[in-house]
Enzyme design. Structure first.
Site, PDB file in Angstrom:
ATOM      1  N   THR A 185      95.851  19.169  58.344  1.00 23.13           N
ATOM      2  CA  THR A 185      97.361  19.198  58.322  1.00 23.13           C
ATOM      3  C   THR A 185      97.119  21.123  57.850  1.00 23.13           C
ATOM      4  O   THR A 185      96.209  21.878  57.716  1.00 23.13           O
ATOM      5  CB  THR A 185      98.429  19.175  57.765  1.00 23.13           C
ATOM      6  OG1 THR A 185      97.538  19.583  55.906  1.00 23.13           O
ATOM      7  CG2 THR A 185      98.384  17.637  57.048  1.00 23.13           C
ATOM      8  N   GLU A 331     100.359  13.426  59.512  1.00 26.65           N
ATOM      9  CA  GLU A 331     100.410  11.792  59.406  1.00 26.65           C
ATOM     10  C   GLU A 331     100.417  10.639  59.898  1.00 26.65           C
ATOM     11  O   GLU A 331      99.883   9.995  59.574  1.00 26.65           O
ATOM     12  CB  GLU A 331     100.804  12.348  58.084  1.00 26.65           C
ATOM     13  CG  GLU A 331     100.288  12.910  56.869  1.00 26.65           C
ATOM     14  CD  GLU A 331     100.538  14.992  56.781  1.00 26.65           C
ATOM     15  OE1 GLU A 331     101.916  14.641  58.310  1.00 26.65           O
ATOM     16  OE2 GLU A 331     100.876  15.214  55.811  1.00 26.65           O
ATOM     17  N   LYS A 437     119.975  25.444  48.850  1.00 28.47           N
ATOM     18  CA  LYS A 437     120.222  24.712  47.992  1.00 28.47           C
ATOM     19  C   LYS A 437     121.531  26.058  47.573  1.00 28.47           C
ATOM     20  O   LYS A 437     120.748  26.985  46.987  1.00 28.47           O
ATOM     21  CB  LYS A 437     119.492  24.325  46.730  1.00 28.47           C
ATOM     22  CG  LYS A 437     118.370  23.534  47.947  1.00 28.47           C
ATOM     23  CD  LYS A 437     117.698  23.106  46.609  1.00 28.47           C
ATOM     24  CE  LYS A 437     116.760  22.083  47.468  1.00 28.47           C
ATOM     25  NZ  LYS A 437     114.878  22.166  47.640  1.00 28.47           N
ATOM     26  N   TRP A 442     123.041  21.095  49.893  1.00 28.64           N
ATOM     27  CA  TRP A 442     121.939  21.179  50.567  1.00 28.64           C
ATOM     28  C   TRP A 442     123.337  22.199  52.117  1.00 28.64           C
ATOM     29  O   TRP A 442     123.444  21.784  53.290  1.00 28.64           O
ATOM     30  CB  TRP A 442     121.150  20.530  51.068  1.00 28.64           C
ATOM     31  CG  TRP A 442     120.020  20.040  49.991  1.00 28.64           C
ATOM     32  CD1 TRP A 442     120.517  20.345  48.624  1.00 28.64           C
ATOM     33  CD2 TRP A 442     119.278  19.346  49.939  1.00 28.64           C
ATOM     34  NE1 TRP A 442     119.409  20.137  47.983  1.00 28.64           N
ATOM     35  CE2 TRP A 442     118.994  18.772  48.515  1.00 28.64           C
ATOM     36  CE3 TRP A 442     119.423  18.495  50.781  1.00 28.64           C
ATOM     37  CZ2 TRP A 442     117.592  18.136  48.133  1.00 28.64           C
ATOM     38  CZ3 TRP A 442     117.900  17.439  50.225  1.00 28.64           C
ATOM     39  CH2 TRP A 442     116.731  17.432  49.588  1.00 28.64           C
TER      40      TRP A 442
HETATM   41  P1  AMP Z   1     102.217  18.806  62.377  1.00 30.16           P
HETATM   42  O1  AMP Z   1     101.957  17.446  60.854  1.00 30.16           O
HETATM   43  O2  AMP Z   1     101.700  19.962  61.916  1.00 30.16           O
HETATM   44  O3  AMP Z   1     102.637  18.493  63.349  1.00 30.16           O
HETATM   45  O4  AMP Z   1     103.723  19.314  61.610  1.00 30.16           O
HETATM   46  C1  AMP Z   1     104.939  17.899  61.421  1.00 30.16           C
HETATM   47  C2  AMP Z   1     106.364  18.102  61.393  1.00 30.16           C
HETATM   48  O5  AMP Z   1     106.769  19.640  62.126  1.00 30.16           O
HETATM   49  C3  AMP Z   1     107.338  17.838  60.963  1.00 30.16           C
HETATM   50  O6  AMP Z   1     106.902  17.122  59.492  1.00 30.16           O
HETATM   51  C4  AMP Z   1     108.361  18.126  61.123  1.00 30.16           C
HETATM   52  O7  AMP Z   1     108.990  18.977  59.864  1.00 30.16           O
HETATM   53  C5  AMP Z   1     107.975  19.192  61.975  1.00 30.16           C
HETATM   54  N1  AMP Z   1     108.081  18.274  63.619  1.00 30.16           N
HETATM   55  C6  AMP Z   1     107.771  17.842  64.457  1.00 30.16           C
HETATM   56  N2  AMP Z   1     108.348  17.491  65.189  1.00 30.16           N
HETATM   57  C7  AMP Z   1     109.860  18.440  65.163  1.00 30.16           C
HETATM   58  C8  AMP Z   1     111.333  18.164  65.869  1.00 30.16           C
HETATM   59  N3  AMP Z   1     111.288  17.426  66.842  1.00 30.16           N
HETATM   60  N4  AMP Z   1     113.053  18.980  64.945  1.00 30.16           N
HETATM   61  C9  AMP Z   1     112.396  19.164  63.733  1.00 30.16           C
HETATM   62  N5  AMP Z   1     111.400  19.267  63.161  1.00 30.16           N
HETATM   63  C10 AMP Z   1     109.916  18.886  64.187  1.00 30.16           C
END
Ligand code: AMP
Length: 543
Positions: A185, A331, A437, A442
């Protein structure tokens, strides 16, 4: 009583064999540093994957060894995907845009045995090599004519490595639970964490991606993954496309370049492309400036961060291209939800509101939202809480972690805050750590950003919570103006009136030259918060 069907193992080797038998002539087209237009067939790709698997065996790779890659989207990286995973090794894709210290941490934590690197990253690895004693050698992804002089220990040229290897390999019959790939990640807090994908999870995820209300890929299509192969296996496109025999088009290192993407799409007849919003901003800007069109393109998939309405609108109105909003995470392999085409019979306002959401769960993913005490909240489209998921392609524990990553009742907490409506539509309202917050309530930073992006002259928008004497935190809006546009902060704030709850309206608006982005192309709220750590609210906002 058990069923009486065959126990065939779900492995990526199955996808490779299927593509070899059914689609040997389908093409893979790539841009690489040493060839702007490399073209060959699946038959060639899997033959070379067999040669690479033989070479890896000669290099002493043992089952389960992690083989690291620092590479762009191209045919050699594709060969690595299959040669490693299908021979029982683990393909560990590394994001080259991370800080060097993070790369060193990840390579050491994964205990990578060999690193396969694009020539562009040779200087980066030369500087890190001393900190990586576990790496036995470095294979540079190029031919002998372009092999750079390097001080890297045991540096080998990729094409030389493959040259004399047999074109057949005895692919092992793997257990479907065998690890296939590893991806860390991006680690916005603490050290990056490794997600170790199994063959079974990858195959089931591939079926999920292919479904009609998801990517709906067909054999006669040309697919352009602009999502990097070093970030969650390019959303599984390198597995899904061979499973149906479509053409794969790889942009190489030129992923953020609107001109390259447009040229590739036109030349190769690309029908579907997938990427984060910033990539589409670059492409649309190029199309606007050149008046070029991409007649073959019929849909794009946008994920990684919330897709602004302006992108959906411009694609549709100017180019007849439908934008699908998707959500997922490292994940989750990464597919969670997908926003399928909304029927034309749905009234425009309703359709727009639905399309800004992240879509419905793909079959295989279950979702729930919970409050601070972990109690499930209603799926009424209004209540928002911590989003939790479960399913066969969701991570159970991080690589080398002692404990499970799940809640006591078996769900994975995504770190996102969301609503779910009675029809199953997910609306991401924030990251748990980005939600503002204010006075015990929120405020969704994403909703405010989405609205800001609809205002004329706004190129990029971010909202962060800044400490406030009375309300604990209040939203601060930070904007980048579109080229040539002038933004009046007061007029921007006035435009929010009547569009969001009055107490959600940001207390101040600041226009900056550019916003910081993370290694995966998202706006870095962490860096923004640091940048504005000493920010003082104007007098009237502290009242
Ligand atoms: P990653 O593991 O780097 O792919 O990041 C995943 C995170 O990206 C998710 O938990 C979200 O917070 C954000 N994310 C992915 N797709 C979207 C989407 N379509 N809209 C808003 N946030 C997103």
């Amino acid at each position: 009583m058990f069923g009486m069907m065959m126990q065939s193992q779900l492995t990526l080797t199955g996808i490779m064999r299927h593509a070899q038998s059914n689609f040997p002539n389908s093409e893979i087209v790539s841009v690489t540093a040493d060839n702007p237009q490399h073209r060959y067939t699946y038959r060639d790709a899997f033959t070379r994957a067999a040669q690479l698997a033989n070479a890896l065996q000669k290099l002493g790779a043992q089952p389960g060894d992690r083989i690291g890659t620092l590479a762009w989207n191209d045919y050699r990286h594709f060969e690595l995907y299959y040669a490693t995973s299908c021979s029982g090794l683990v393909c560990h894709t590394i994001n080259p845009r991370l800080f060097p210290e993070q790369i060193a941490y990840i390579v050491s934590h994964a205990e990578d045995r060999w690193l396969f690197i694009d020539p562009m990253f040779v200087p980066l690895l030369e500087a890190l090599a001393e900190q990586l004693p576990g790496v036995k050698g470095y294979v540079v992804l190029t031919d002998s004519a372009h092999m750079p002089d390097t001080s890297l220990p045991n540096a080998i040229c990729y094409e030389t490595l493959l040259e004399s290897e047999p074109t057949e390999f005895a692919w092992p019959e793997l257990d479907e639970q065998t690890a296939a790939a590893l991806c860390y990640t991006s680690g916005t807090t603490g050290n990056p964490k490794g997600v170790l994908y199994s063959h079974r999870a990858m195959v089931l995820h591939t079926y999920g991606v292919l479904m009609p209300d998801v990517f709906a890929l067909q054999g006669d299509e040309a697919v352009l993954p602009v999502v990097p192969m070093f970030h969650v296996n390019a959303w599984s496109i390198p597995y899904a496309v061979p499973a149906v025999g479509a053409k794969l088009v790889f942009p190489g290192p030129k992923m953020g370049c609107g001109e390259t993407l447009s040229n590739l799409m036109q030349r190769e007849g690309v029908t579907i492309a997938a990427g984060v919003p910033t990539v589409w901003l670059a492409l649309l800007k190029h199309l606007r400036e050149t008046n070029e069109t991409i007649p073959s393109l019929n849909r794009v998939v946008v994920g990684g961060s919330a897709c602004p309405w302006s992108i959906m609108q411009e694609f549709e109105e100017k180019h007849g291209v439908y934008t699908h909003h998707a959500w997922g995470m490292t994940e989750m392999s990464p597919l969670g939800t997908y926003n399928a085409r909304i029927p034309a019979t749905v009234p425009a306002d309703e359709a727009k509101a639905l399309r800004l959401k992240q879509g419905r769960a793909a079959f295989g993913v279950e979702m729930r939202i919970v409050n601070d005490q972990g109690q499930p909240l209603p799926h009424d489209g209004t209540a928002f809480g911590a989003l939790q998921v479960r399913g066969p392609w969701v991570c159970e524990r991080y690589y080398r972690a002692e404990e499970s990553a799940l809640t006591a009742d078996g769900w994975f907490d995504t770190g996102d805050v969301a609503t779910i409506d009675p029809q199953g539509y997910l609306g991401i309202t924030d990251r748990t750590k980005d939600v503002i917050k204010s006075g015990g309530e929120w405020i969704s930073s994403i909703e405010l950003e989405n609205f800001a992006m609809t205002l004329p002259g706004v190129a990029e928008a971010a909202v962060i919570g800044v400490a406030h004497e009375k309300w604990a935190e209040r939203p601060l809006l930070i904007l980048v103006a579109a080229p040539g546009a002038q933004l009046d902060p007061q007029a921007v704030l006035a435009a929010f009136k009547g569009k969001v709850a009055s107490w959600w309206i940001p207390d101040d608006c600041i226009v900056v030259e550019e916003l910081p982005h993370t290694a995966t192309g998202k706006i870095s709220k962490k860096d923004l918060r640091q940048q504005f750590a000493d920010y003082q609210w104007p007098e009237e906002a502290t009242a």
